[in-house]
Write an enzyme that holds these catalytic residues in place. Structure first.
Site, PDB file in Angstrom:
ATOM      1  N   SER A 111       0.828  -1.203   0.000  1.00  0.00           N
ATOM      2  CA  SER A 111       0.000   0.000   0.000  1.00  0.00           C
ATOM      3  C   SER A 111       0.871   1.265   0.000  1.00  0.00           C
ATOM      4  O   SER A 111       1.657   1.470  -0.900  1.00  0.00           O
ATOM      5  CB  SER A 111      -0.958  -0.043   1.201  1.00  0.00           C
ATOM      6  OG  SER A 111      -1.975   0.924   1.085  1.00  0.00           O
ATOM      7  N   ASP A 127      -6.082  -3.368  -1.776  1.00  0.00           N
ATOM      8  CA  ASP A 127      -4.945  -3.098  -0.879  1.00  0.00           C
ATOM      9  C   ASP A 127      -4.236  -4.383  -0.427  1.00  0.00           C
ATOM     10  O   ASP A 127      -4.861  -5.332   0.044  1.00  0.00           O
ATOM     11  CB  ASP A 127      -5.464  -2.337   0.348  1.00  0.00           C
ATOM     12  CG  ASP A 127      -4.346  -1.713   1.163  1.00  0.00           C
ATOM     13  OD1 ASP A 127      -3.516  -2.464   1.699  1.00  0.00           O
ATOM     14  OD2 ASP A 127      -4.315  -0.471   1.259  1.00  0.00           O
TER      15      ASP A 127
END
Length: 320
Positions: A72, A207
């Protein structure tokens, strides 16, 4: 590469996962080279700016990673570091104007309440009728990632860098080591319920932190002899939740924190920046405070880093 090293980085390409052992150092080369340092940078949204300070401080102490694995926001920082010579200024000066807001009803005052009510309405509408409140900002966000990485391929940097994402259908971890950095970084940072997933070669990706916040094994398989994890995702300090949305985010943080601890025990060193007062996932206005927290965390563990460096020298002497 020896068979023991054969199951190297699982690279997402052409709709399937394949090995990319070419990006890892050969066993023979590593016998004569110094131990390779792998840096694993977690997610954490705005808290991930702590990675900027961590990298800056590590470089100041003479520690330069040979491999970076990012999740991320950690992937964004790691890729920018590898691909952009002006990485520090580019990240600290990053445009944050387009990040979506989340309601915060803990602030007093009727005007604050009305503003947050409007924000809450947008959040609910965005999640119910679309992919999330951040859907209108996707192109803006991708342009930011493109500028940070100079629109380069992920494998065009001065060191190997990898970004992880989560297949939201199968739950599998997907690791990118090649291809356009912007695509990999967006997939790695697409928060479910906030941003639309990335659709790549038939997979629906979100993510990377949902399946693995500290992919130590990816760094090992890429050739790292020593692995340092920087865990900015763990929000040690937290305000008392004021509503269901805040409670949901805090519950997710707790789950991710426990999972991160279980994964990080396989690293040689873990650095956890203390960000106090706490910073929310999308509170990017506090990015400089997070950067400072990263610097402090490294300086606080200088002795441990020095011991690790000394151990590396000893290991190198034994191998030689």
């Amino acid at each position: 590469m020896e068979q023991a090293q054969g199951d190297l980085i699982q690279q997402y390409r052409g709709g399937r996962l394949v090995n990319t052992s070419a990006q890892a150092a050969s066993a023979q080369d590593r016998k004569v080279a110094k131990p390779r340092v792998g840096l694993v940078l977690s997610g954490g949204g705005a808290r991930g700016f702590a990675h900027v300070g961590t990298l800056r401080a590590l470089n100041h102490l003479g520690v330069y990673p040979d491999i970076i694995v990012g999740v991320s926001m950690g992937a964004t920082v790691g890729a920018t570091y590898a691909l952009n010579e002006d990485w520090y200024d580019a990240l600290v000066g990053m445009d944050i104007s387009g990040f979506p807001l989340l309601p915060n009803f803990s602030r007093p005052g009727i005007m604050s309440y009305v503003r947050n009510l409007r924000v809450a309405q947008k959040v609910i509408t965005g999640m119910y009728f679309g992919w999330g409140v951040g859907q209108p900002t996707v192109e803006w966000g991708r342009s930011i990632l493109s500028r940070l990485t100079l629109n380069k391929a992920l494998d065009a940097g001065r060191i190997p860098v990898f970004a992880t994402a989560t297949d939201i259908v199968s739950g599998e971890r997907v690791v990118f080591g090649t291809g356009l950095a912007t695509n990999a970084l967006y997939a790695s940072a697409a928060l479910a319920g906030i941003l639309p997933p990335a659709k790549i070669d038939g997979r629906i990706l979100v993510d990377g932190g949902y399946c693995d916040l500290a992919p130590v094994d990816v760094a090992r398989e890429a050739g790292a002899d020593i692995v340092i994890v920087v865990d900015a995702a763990t929000n040690i300090f937290s305000n008392k939740p004021a509503n269901g949305l805040q409670a949901m985010f805090r519950a997710l943080e707790i789950c991710q924190s426990e999972h991160s601890h279980l994964r990080a025990i396989h690293a040689d060193l873990v650095i956890r920046p203390d960000i106090d007062p706490p910073v929310g996932v999308l509170e990017f206005k506090h990015k400089r405070r997070c950067v400072a927290a990263g610097v402090r965390a490294v300086l606080a563990q200088r002795a441990d880093i020095k011991k690790l460096s000394h151990r590396s020298i000893i290991q190198q002497a034994k191998v030689s």
